[in-house]
Design an enzyme around this catalytic site. Sequence first.
Site, mmCIF file in Angstrom:
data_model
loop_
_atom_site.group_PDB
_atom_site.id
_atom_site.type_symbol
_atom_site.label_atom_id
_atom_site.label_comp_id
_atom_site.label_asym_id
_atom_site.label_seq_id
_atom_site.Cartn_x
_atom_site.Cartn_y
_atom_site.Cartn_z
ATOM 1 N N HIS A 53 0.971 -1.050 -0.072
ATOM 2 C CA HIS A 53 -0.067 0.112 0.001
ATOM 3 C C HIS A 53 0.896 1.451 -0.016
ATOM 4 O O HIS A 53 2.090 1.233 0.582
ATOM 5 C CB HIS A 53 -0.857 0.095 1.164
ATOM 6 C CG HIS A 53 -1.992 -1.129 1.235
ATOM 7 N ND1 HIS A 53 -3.155 -0.893 1.803
ATOM 8 C CD2 HIS A 53 -2.164 -2.129 0.677
ATOM 9 C CE1 HIS A 53 -3.926 -1.867 1.880
ATOM 10 N NE2 HIS A 53 -3.214 -2.721 0.906
ATOM 11 N N GLU A 55 0.871 3.913 1.885
ATOM 12 C CA GLU A 55 1.408 4.182 2.984
ATOM 13 C C GLU A 55 2.617 3.219 3.782
ATOM 14 O O GLU A 55 3.610 3.819 4.229
ATOM 15 C CB GLU A 55 0.420 4.187 4.256
ATOM 16 C CG GLU A 55 -1.092 4.870 3.838
ATOM 17 C CD GLU A 55 -1.913 4.123 3.328
ATOM 18 O OE1 GLU A 55 -1.635 3.684 2.305
ATOM 19 O OE2 GLU A 55 -3.028 4.153 3.722
ATOM 20 N N CYS A 83 -6.180 1.929 5.700
ATOM 21 C CA CYS A 83 -6.779 0.562 6.146
ATOM 22 C C CYS A 83 -6.377 0.200 7.616
ATOM 23 O O CYS A 83 -5.504 0.896 8.324
ATOM 24 C CB CYS A 83 -6.691 -0.520 5.214
ATOM 25 S SG CYS A 83 -5.062 -1.099 5.032
ATOM 26 N N CYS A 86 -2.646 -0.438 7.660
ATOM 27 C CA CYS A 86 -1.753 0.699 7.374
ATOM 28 C C CYS A 86 -1.844 1.606 8.836
ATOM 29 O O CYS A 86 -0.978 2.274 8.927
ATOM 30 C CB CYS A 86 -1.870 1.565 6.079
ATOM 31 S SG CYS A 86 -1.743 0.822 4.550
#
Length: 151
Positions: A53, A55, A83, A86
């Site tokens: 992801h 992040e 999410c 993260c």
Amino acid sequence: MKKHILYMQEALKEAQRAFEEDEVPVGAVIVHEGKIIARGHNQIERLKDPTAHAEMLALTSAANYLGQKWLNGVSVYVTIEPCSMCAGALVLSRVKDLYFGASDPKTGACGSVVNIAAHKKLNHRIKIEKGILEKECGSLLSQFFKKKRRK
């Protein structure tokens, strides 16, 4: 507020890169002492890695830049609400501030579904501000999923 918009525009540039690479268009930048020290965009498909992801990639880059595991004093700007994975990583990294654009009512873990980033039982909490360039951030995601549904 103006600086938040500038940093979110940089995160949107990262999201646009993801869009162009046929990845879910999420982008992130990490700021330390007024300077962008890390950038990331989703690379899940490219890397065949469910943890890639925006992040997560930006956190790794920031830790490498600073040469330490704790990211005390940094601010993270991300185009969509993080999410649970993260948000957990942001807490474990000891990020100071989180600014995000669009909320995520399905998987958001910074207030929408749960709030890991500010959970009272955890040893670190992150100051959260949402809605920065919300329309632009949400629009890019909507365009992406419309395109996917047409295929």
